[in-house]
Write an enzyme that holds these catalytic residues in place. Structure first.
Site, PDB file in Angstrom:
ATOM      1  N   ASP A 164       1.054  -0.990  -0.141  1.00  0.00           N
ATOM      2  CA  ASP A 164       0.307   0.426   0.324  1.00  0.00           C
ATOM      3  C   ASP A 164       0.935   1.326  -0.007  1.00  0.00           C
ATOM      4  OD1 ASP A 164      -1.794   1.930   0.463  1.00  0.00           O
ATOM      5  OD2 ASP A 164      -2.488   1.529   3.165  1.00  0.00           O
TER       6      ASP A 164
ATOM      7  N   ASP B 203      -1.687   1.030   7.918  1.00  0.00           N
ATOM      8  CA  ASP B 203      -1.596   0.609   6.485  1.00  0.00           C
ATOM      9  C   ASP B 203      -0.694  -0.653   6.315  1.00  0.00           C
ATOM     10  OD1 ASP B 203      -0.751   3.877   5.858  1.00  0.00           O
ATOM     11  OD2 ASP B 203      -0.128   3.863   7.630  1.00  0.00           O
TER      12      ASP B 203
ATOM     13  N   GLU C   8      -1.763  -1.167  -4.438  1.00  0.00           N
ATOM     14  CA  GLU C   8      -2.899  -0.432  -4.952  1.00  0.00           C
ATOM     15  C   GLU C   8      -2.764   0.408  -6.170  1.00  0.00           C
ATOM     16  OE1 GLU C   8      -5.578  -0.443  -1.719  1.00  0.00           O
ATOM     17  OE2 GLU C   8      -5.482   1.871  -1.342  1.00  0.00           O
TER      18      GLU C   8
END
Lengths: 165, 165
Positions: A7, A138, A66
């Site tokens: 991420d 996260d 992502e």
């Protein structure tokens, strides 16, 4: 198959490693690369070094990163883009195939709806990966990205199996 | 002092190396790293490898990287951001100090006005660096960024000299 989910973020980049073996999922490790307070180049350098170390340590077979929102302000998109460049470079340097998933696709795969909040995502990550206790939102998001990739792989595997004569 | 200027782009990243010695400027080399037609990660990987090779070959003492526009569409900003992440990472990995200059500052330093077009920039680059024949507009822009950094260094050097007792 070992999957690393990433991420990307300029300040904090979450990562999560899971194993998918015989259709079962297992949490391996997760954490956050923090880029510190230096100037932009120093932060990108630190992010690259930290993420490279994670990949060298856990030796994933593939990566899922992502896809970034582009609907925020231009300066924010640029910052995120710079971090995302590093988040894609590191697995590419390790020769890993990389899947990219939009945030809504990740939420839909893990929680069942595309508009779930971070708390729901973290909750479902813990349910689906017993023993996982991501230290930050996260890291939880990164595990969700890895899960999303695993679900796509598992479905693809079942379809291949079903198609066999 | 040897300076590398870098004009980041996902498709084409221009680079230009110049020497600044005793207040005089000299063109060393310039060119374009083309990232090819693969997927995003492969293109970032190729950009990183090509730029790393340029830095290893020409061994600059410092780098100057163009600051990116953020006023275009979000998707374009994100793409540029990802390339710019790599363009900053490579000199940082080589331990070089990095200057960042806005496009208008580069044009103002090289042409004298902040709204000069690419043709004017390329013309002034050729005038100020005899022997330079940049093969692409991106290479010319990168030389302009290196020149901008050199002018800032030269001015800083003169101010330091003038301040000596």
């Amino acid at each position: 198959m070992r999957i690393i989910g990433i991420d990307p973020g300029l300040r904090n980049t979450g990562w999560g490693v899971i194993d998918l073996a015989e259709g079962r999922l297992r949490h391996v490790a997760s954490g956050t690369c923090r880029s510190g307070a230096g100037d932009l180049a120093a932060r990108l350098l630190s992010l690259h070094a930290a993420l490279t170390q994670v990949v060298a340590l856990h030796r994933p077979d593939c990566a899922a990163v992502e896809q970034t929102f582009v609907n925020r302000d231009g300066a924010g998109t640029l910052k995120l883009g710079q971090a995302r460049g590093i988040a894609l470079l590191v697995p590419a340097q390790a020769g890993l195939p990389i899947g990219e998933y939009a945030p809504n696709a990740v939420k839909k795969a893990v929680v069942g709806v595309g508009h779930a909040d971070k708390g729901q995502v973290a909750h479902m990550v813990r349910l689906q990966l017993p023993g996982a206790d991501p230290a930050s939102p996260d890291a939880a998001d990164a595990l969700a990205i890895a899960l999303c990739h695993a679900f796509h792989r598992r479905t693809a595997g079942r379809l291949t199996q079903a198609a066999r004569p």
